[in-house]
Design a protein around this motif. Structure first.
Motif, PDB file in Angstrom:
ATOM      1  N   SER A  16     -33.290  -2.643 -46.759  1.00  0.00           N
ATOM      2  CA  SER A  16     -34.094  -2.341 -47.945  1.00  0.00           C
ATOM      3  C   SER A  16     -33.457  -1.170 -48.682  1.00  0.00           C
ATOM      4  O   SER A  16     -32.710  -0.367 -48.106  1.00  0.00           O
ATOM      5  CB  SER A  16     -35.527  -2.000 -47.554  1.00  0.00           C
ATOM      6  N   LEU A  17     -33.780  -1.051 -49.947  1.00  0.00           N
ATOM      7  CA  LEU A  17     -33.297   0.075 -50.740  1.00  0.00           C
ATOM      8  C   LEU A  17     -33.775   1.389 -50.136  1.00  0.00           C
ATOM      9  O   LEU A  17     -33.020   2.351 -50.038  1.00  0.00           O
ATOM     10  CB  LEU A  17     -33.756  -0.074 -52.193  1.00  0.00           C
ATOM     11  N   LYS A  52     -21.881   4.654 -49.385  1.00  0.00           N
ATOM     12  CA  LYS A  52     -21.850   5.732 -48.393  1.00  0.00           C
ATOM     13  C   LYS A  52     -20.514   5.599 -47.690  1.00  0.00           C
ATOM     14  O   LYS A  52     -20.295   4.663 -46.928  1.00  0.00           O
ATOM     15  CB  LYS A  52     -22.999   5.604 -47.394  1.00  0.00           C
ATOM     16  N   GLY A  53     -19.594   6.502 -47.993  1.00  0.00           N
ATOM     17  CA  GLY A  53     -18.245   6.387 -47.454  1.00  0.00           C
ATOM     18  C   GLY A  53     -17.624   5.072 -47.899  1.00  0.00           C
ATOM     19  O   GLY A  53     -17.707   4.706 -49.068  1.00  0.00           O
ATOM     20  N   PRO A  54     -17.026   4.311 -46.963  1.00  0.00           N
ATOM     21  CA  PRO A  54     -16.404   3.043 -47.335  1.00  0.00           C
ATOM     22  C   PRO A  54     -17.398   1.883 -47.449  1.00  0.00           C
ATOM     23  O   PRO A  54     -17.039   0.805 -47.886  1.00  0.00           O
ATOM     24  CB  PRO A  54     -15.418   2.785 -46.189  1.00  0.00           C
ATOM     25  N   SER A  55     -18.630   2.116 -47.062  1.00  0.00           N
ATOM     26  CA  SER A  55     -19.634   1.050 -47.084  1.00  0.00           C
ATOM     27  C   SER A  55     -20.293   0.947 -48.460  1.00  0.00           C
ATOM     28  O   SER A  55     -20.672   1.949 -49.058  1.00  0.00           O
ATOM     29  CB  SER A  55     -20.701   1.323 -46.028  1.00  0.00           C
ATOM     30  N   ILE A  56     -20.431  -0.285 -48.934  1.00  0.00           N
ATOM     31  CA  ILE A  56     -21.039  -0.548 -50.236  1.00  0.00           C
ATOM     32  C   ILE A  56     -22.212  -1.494 -50.033  1.00  0.00           C
ATOM     33  O   ILE A  56     -22.143  -2.419 -49.225  1.00  0.00           O
ATOM     34  CB  ILE A  56     -20.021  -1.181 -51.204  1.00  0.00           C
ATOM     35  N   ALA A  57     -23.274  -1.261 -50.775  1.00  0.00           N
ATOM     36  CA  ALA A  57     -24.436  -2.151 -50.750  1.00  0.00           C
ATOM     37  C   ALA A  57     -24.775  -2.522 -52.184  1.00  0.00           C
ATOM     38  O   ALA A  57     -24.652  -1.703 -53.094  1.00  0.00           O
ATOM     39  CB  ALA A  57     -25.621  -1.459 -50.095  1.00  0.00           C
ATOM     40  N   VAL A  58     -25.171  -3.768 -52.367  1.00  0.00           N
ATOM     41  CA  VAL A  58     -25.622  -4.228 -53.672  1.00  0.00           C
ATOM     42  C   VAL A  58     -27.014  -4.810 -53.492  1.00  0.00           C
ATOM     43  O   VAL A  58     -27.220  -5.703 -52.669  1.00  0.00           O
ATOM     44  CB  VAL A  58     -24.677  -5.283 -54.275  1.00  0.00           C
ATOM     45  N   CYS A  59     -27.958  -4.279 -54.240  1.00  0.00           N
ATOM     46  CA  CYS A  59     -29.340  -4.740 -54.189  1.00  0.00           C
ATOM     47  C   CYS A  59     -29.652  -5.468 -55.485  1.00  0.00           C
ATOM     48  O   CYS A  59     -29.205  -5.050 -56.552  1.00  0.00           O
ATOM     49  CB  CYS A  59     -30.302  -3.563 -54.036  1.00  0.00           C
ATOM     50  N   THR A  60     -30.404  -6.543 -55.385  1.00  0.00           N
ATOM     51  CA  THR A  60     -30.790  -7.295 -56.572  1.00  0.00           C
ATOM     52  C   THR A  60     -32.307  -7.328 -56.696  1.00  0.00           C
ATOM     53  O   THR A  60     -33.015  -7.495 -55.709  1.00  0.00           O
ATOM     54  CB  THR A  60     -30.259  -8.740 -56.519  1.00  0.00           C
ATOM     55  N   PHE A  61     -32.758  -7.132 -57.907  1.00  0.00           N
ATOM     56  CA  PHE A  61     -34.185  -7.126 -58.205  1.00  0.00           C
ATOM     57  C   PHE A  61     -34.415  -7.861 -59.512  1.00  0.00           C
ATOM     58  O   PHE A  61     -33.630  -7.722 -60.441  1.00  0.00           O
ATOM     59  CB  PHE A  61     -34.707  -5.687 -58.381  1.00  0.00           C
ATOM     60  N   GLY A  62     -35.502  -8.597 -59.594  1.00  0.00           N
ATOM     61  CA  GLY A  62     -35.934  -9.095 -60.887  1.00  0.00           C
ATOM     62  C   GLY A  62     -36.352  -7.897 -61.715  1.00  0.00           C
ATOM     63  O   GLY A  62     -36.897  -6.916 -61.190  1.00  0.00           O
ATOM     64  N   ALA A  63     -36.077  -7.930 -62.999  1.00  0.00           N
ATOM     65  CA  ALA A  63     -36.389  -6.782 -63.855  1.00  0.00           C
ATOM     66  C   ALA A  63     -37.846  -6.339 -63.744  1.00  0.00           C
ATOM     67  O   ALA A  63     -38.105  -5.131 -63.664  1.00  0.00           O
ATOM     68  CB  ALA A  63     -36.012  -7.087 -65.303  1.00  0.00           C
ATOM     69  N   PRO A  64     -38.829  -7.258 -63.692  1.00  0.00           N
ATOM     70  CA  PRO A  64     -40.218  -6.794 -63.556  1.00  0.00           C
ATOM     71  C   PRO A  64     -40.466  -6.022 -62.256  1.00  0.00           C
ATOM     72  O   PRO A  64     -41.196  -5.035 -62.253  1.00  0.00           O
ATOM     73  CB  PRO A  64     -41.035  -8.087 -63.586  1.00  0.00           C
ATOM     74  N   PHE A  65     -39.837  -6.468 -61.142  1.00  0.00           N
ATOM     75  CA  PHE A  65     -39.987  -5.728 -59.883  1.00  0.00           C
ATOM     76  C   PHE A  65     -39.387  -4.333 -60.010  1.00  0.00           C
ATOM     77  O   PHE A  65     -39.932  -3.356 -59.520  1.00  0.00           O
ATOM     78  CB  PHE A  65     -39.304  -6.455 -58.721  1.00  0.00           C
TER      79      PHE A  65
END
Length: 102
Positions: free
Chosen positions: A28-29, A68-81
């Motif tokens: 989770s974010l 965070k360092g070499p680790s990347i995360a991509v989170c996706t959300f619907g604009a209303p959320f």
């Protein structure tokens, strides 16, 4: 950044992942922020670009990129959320299926 450029970047990022990355961890974010990840960018995809990624999308999509360092995360959300984050009944801030971590 224009919407088409953001779409191209998102597709390139997703397309460049190998199967192991796609099967990587999810979080989770809120968990990622608690682990020390920093938000590096947010991008909004138009409804047309969102539908190009997944035809079932019914709203524009917000992409949140964290690192965070070499680790990347991509989170996706619907604009209303995204607009209601932290106050929505089904709080997307704590939903682990929103973020892919590599």
């Amino acid at each position: 950044m224009r919407a088409s450029a953001r779409l191209l970047l998102a597709v390139a990022f997703i397309g460049g992942m190998d199967n192991a990355a796609l099967a990587g961890s999810r979080a989770s974010l809120a968990d990622l922020l608690g682990q020390g990840y920093e938000v590096k960018a947010t991008s909004t995809l138009s409804l047309a670009d969102s539908k190009a990624l997944n035809e079932v999308n019914t709203t524009p999509t917000v992409l949140v990129t964290l690192q965070k360092g070499p680790s990347i995360a991509v989170c996706t959300f619907g604009a209303p959320f995204w607009e209601l984050i932290g106050t929505a009944k089904d709080d997307p801030l704590h939903s682990p299926e929103r973020c892919d971590v590599t």
